[in-house]
Design a protein around this motif. Structure first.
Motif, mmCIF file in Angstrom:
data_model
loop_
_atom_site.group_PDB
_atom_site.id
_atom_site.type_symbol
_atom_site.label_atom_id
_atom_site.label_comp_id
_atom_site.label_asym_id
_atom_site.label_seq_id
_atom_site.Cartn_x
_atom_site.Cartn_y
_atom_site.Cartn_z
ATOM 1 N N ILE A 25 0.809 -1.226 0.000
ATOM 2 C CA ILE A 25 0.000 0.000 0.000
ATOM 3 C C ILE A 25 0.843 1.278 0.000
ATOM 4 C CG2 ILE A 25 -1.965 -1.138 1.093
ATOM 5 C CD1 ILE A 25 -1.044 0.237 3.741
ATOM 6 N N GLY A 26 2.174 1.139 0.096
ATOM 7 C CA GLY A 26 3.036 2.314 0.086
ATOM 8 C C GLY A 26 4.422 1.978 -0.411
ATOM 9 N N ARG A 27 5.052 2.960 -1.078
ATOM 10 C CA ARG A 27 6.380 2.763 -1.658
ATOM 11 C C ARG A 27 7.083 4.113 -1.737
ATOM 12 N NH1 ARG A 27 6.470 4.574 -7.241
ATOM 13 N NH2 ARG A 27 4.353 5.035 -7.962
ATOM 14 N N THR A 28 8.391 4.087 -2.039
ATOM 15 C CA THR A 28 9.108 5.338 -2.267
ATOM 16 C C THR A 28 9.004 5.721 -3.743
ATOM 17 O OG1 THR A 28 11.281 4.476 -2.923
ATOM 18 C CG2 THR A 28 10.798 4.544 -0.557
ATOM 19 N N LYS A 29 9.388 6.943 -4.043
ATOM 20 C CA LYS A 29 9.350 7.397 -5.438
ATOM 21 C C LYS A 29 10.402 6.693 -6.287
ATOM 22 C CE LYS A 29 12.319 11.443 -4.613
ATOM 23 N NZ LYS A 29 12.395 12.931 -4.690
ATOM 24 N N PHE A 30 11.362 6.035 -5.635
ATOM 25 C CA PHE A 30 12.396 5.303 -6.365
ATOM 26 C C PHE A 30 12.020 3.839 -6.607
ATOM 27 C CE2 PHE A 30 14.697 8.670 -3.977
ATOM 28 C CZ PHE A 30 15.089 9.426 -5.067
ATOM 29 N N CYS A 31 10.882 3.428 -6.094
ATOM 30 C CA CYS A 31 10.385 2.069 -6.341
ATOM 31 C C CYS A 31 9.717 2.068 -7.717
ATOM 32 C CB CYS A 31 9.396 1.657 -5.254
ATOM 33 S SG CYS A 31 10.106 1.607 -3.589
ATOM 34 N N ILE A 32 10.441 1.609 -8.725
ATOM 35 C CA ILE A 32 9.980 1.754 -10.112
ATOM 36 C C ILE A 32 9.655 0.428 -10.790
ATOM 37 C CG2 ILE A 32 11.180 3.938 -10.461
ATOM 38 C CD1 ILE A 32 13.450 2.349 -11.815
ATOM 39 N N HIS A 33 9.886 -0.680 -10.117
ATOM 40 C CA HIS A 33 9.575 -2.002 -10.684
ATOM 41 C C HIS A 33 8.634 -2.751 -9.746
ATOM 42 C CE1 HIS A 33 12.686 -1.365 -13.640
ATOM 43 N NE2 HIS A 33 13.657 -1.424 -12.756
ATOM 44 N N PRO A 34 7.706 -3.530 -10.334
ATOM 45 C CA PRO A 34 7.347 -3.603 -11.754
ATOM 46 C C PRO A 34 6.472 -2.409 -12.155
ATOM 47 C CG PRO A 34 6.009 -5.107 -10.473
ATOM 48 C CD PRO A 34 6.956 -4.477 -9.508
ATOM 49 N N HIS A 35 6.810 -1.797 -13.262
ATOM 50 C CA HIS A 35 6.269 -0.501 -13.648
ATOM 51 C C HIS A 35 4.747 -0.436 -13.625
ATOM 52 C CE1 HIS A 35 6.023 3.372 -15.580
ATOM 53 N NE2 HIS A 35 5.267 2.868 -16.528
ATOM 54 N N GLU A 36 4.096 -1.394 -14.242
ATOM 55 C CA GLU A 36 2.635 -1.338 -14.349
ATOM 56 C C GLU A 36 1.952 -1.534 -13.007
ATOM 57 O OE1 GLU A 36 0.724 -0.437 -16.921
ATOM 58 O OE2 GLU A 36 2.638 0.053 -17.875
ATOM 59 N N GLN A 37 2.533 -2.385 -12.183
ATOM 60 C CA GLN A 37 1.873 -2.735 -10.928
ATOM 61 C C GLN A 37 2.059 -1.696 -9.822
ATOM 62 O OE1 GLN A 37 3.676 -6.796 -11.526
ATOM 63 N NE2 GLN A 37 1.964 -7.375 -10.232
ATOM 64 N N ILE A 38 3.145 -0.929 -9.880
ATOM 65 C CA ILE A 38 3.381 0.024 -8.794
ATOM 66 C C ILE A 38 2.683 1.372 -9.031
ATOM 67 C CG2 ILE A 38 5.521 -1.010 -7.957
ATOM 68 C CD1 ILE A 38 5.736 2.131 -9.993
#
Length: 244
Positions: A25-38
């Motif tokens: 339910i939460g991530r950083t702005k640098f969490c870019i994979h997997p692109h479609e799912q995040i």
């Protein structure tokens, strides 16, 4: 279980293990994979500047952090209100236990096992023909490289390279002159975005050395990422072997 990941490679691993945006339910702005799912996962700041109030509003059951990538004081602040798992990955063995632990926590043991087996398979197949001294640069102005107590060092060593700065620790600053005895200079695509022009700058000093830009994720993203880098490593080593 509702989880927030403050580590890009761990975010990727969670999705690889079968979690969805309903659990992450939460991530950083640098969490870019997997692109479609995040895309639909809430951003809670950067790895070094977490938005604690945003995290509190999301009320996670678990927060995943990392000793190196996140700020100690911010993580400790979160510990007052939430369950926080602080990871530390330096070796390939550490990586194995990280993936295994994630598999156990989220009841994805079989997927975790499969990724671990694939990671070892990729590293076993990615072997350099002869011992080559490599300088792996992660930053410019000043130039910074990697010491022996880093995950990148262990991946390089596993493949068969010799880290030119294995006698150093963490991420030491170096000068161009310090690269004189290295065989290959690798310029990582992250965290500093090295480009062709930076290769040319170094070639002015060392016209006969092999200088190349490498995929920083392939060497520094622990978790499940290396299991997907077999083709990349094979192509990279083929290029290096042809240079010798």
């Amino acid at each position: 279980m509702k989880v927030i990941s403050l580590v890009p490679s761990i975010t990727e691993a969670l999705f690889d293990l079968g979690l969805t945006e309903n659990e992450v339910i939460g991530r950083t702005k640098f969490c870019i994979h997997p692109h479609e799912q995040i895309k639909n996962v809430e951003i809670v700041g950067g790895t070094k500047n977490i938005n604690i109030e945003k995290i509190k509003s999301l009320q996670p059951d678990l927060i995943l952090a990392n000793k190196e990538e996140n700020v100690k004081e911010q993580v400790e602040a979160l510990m007052h209100d939430f369950k926080v798992m602080v990871t530390h990955v330096e070796t390939v063995e550490d990586n194995y236990y990280l993936v295994k632990s994630l598999g156990n926590i989220f009841r994805q043991e079989e997927k975790a096992k499969a990724y671990n087996l694939k990671t070892y398979e990729v590293l076993n197949q990615a072997k350099i023909n002869s011992r080559i001294k490599v300088a792996y640069l992660i930053w410019k102005n000043p130039y910074m490289t990697i010491g022996s107590d880093t995950f990148i060092h262990h991946i390089l060593t596993e493949i068969g390279f010799e880290n030119s700065f294995k006698d150093k620790i963490r991420y030491p600053e170096i000068k161009v002159e310090d690269l004189a005895k290295t065989d290959i200079i690798m310029l990582s695509s992250e965290p500093f975005p090295f480009k062709e022009k930076h290769m040319e700058e170094l070639k002015a000093f060392y016209p006969d050395k092999k200088i190349m830009i490498v995929d920083g994720e392939a060497f520094s993203w622990y978790g499940t990422h290396i299991a997907k880098c077999g083709k990349y490593f094979n192509e990279l080593l083929s290029e290096i072997n042809s240079f010798q």
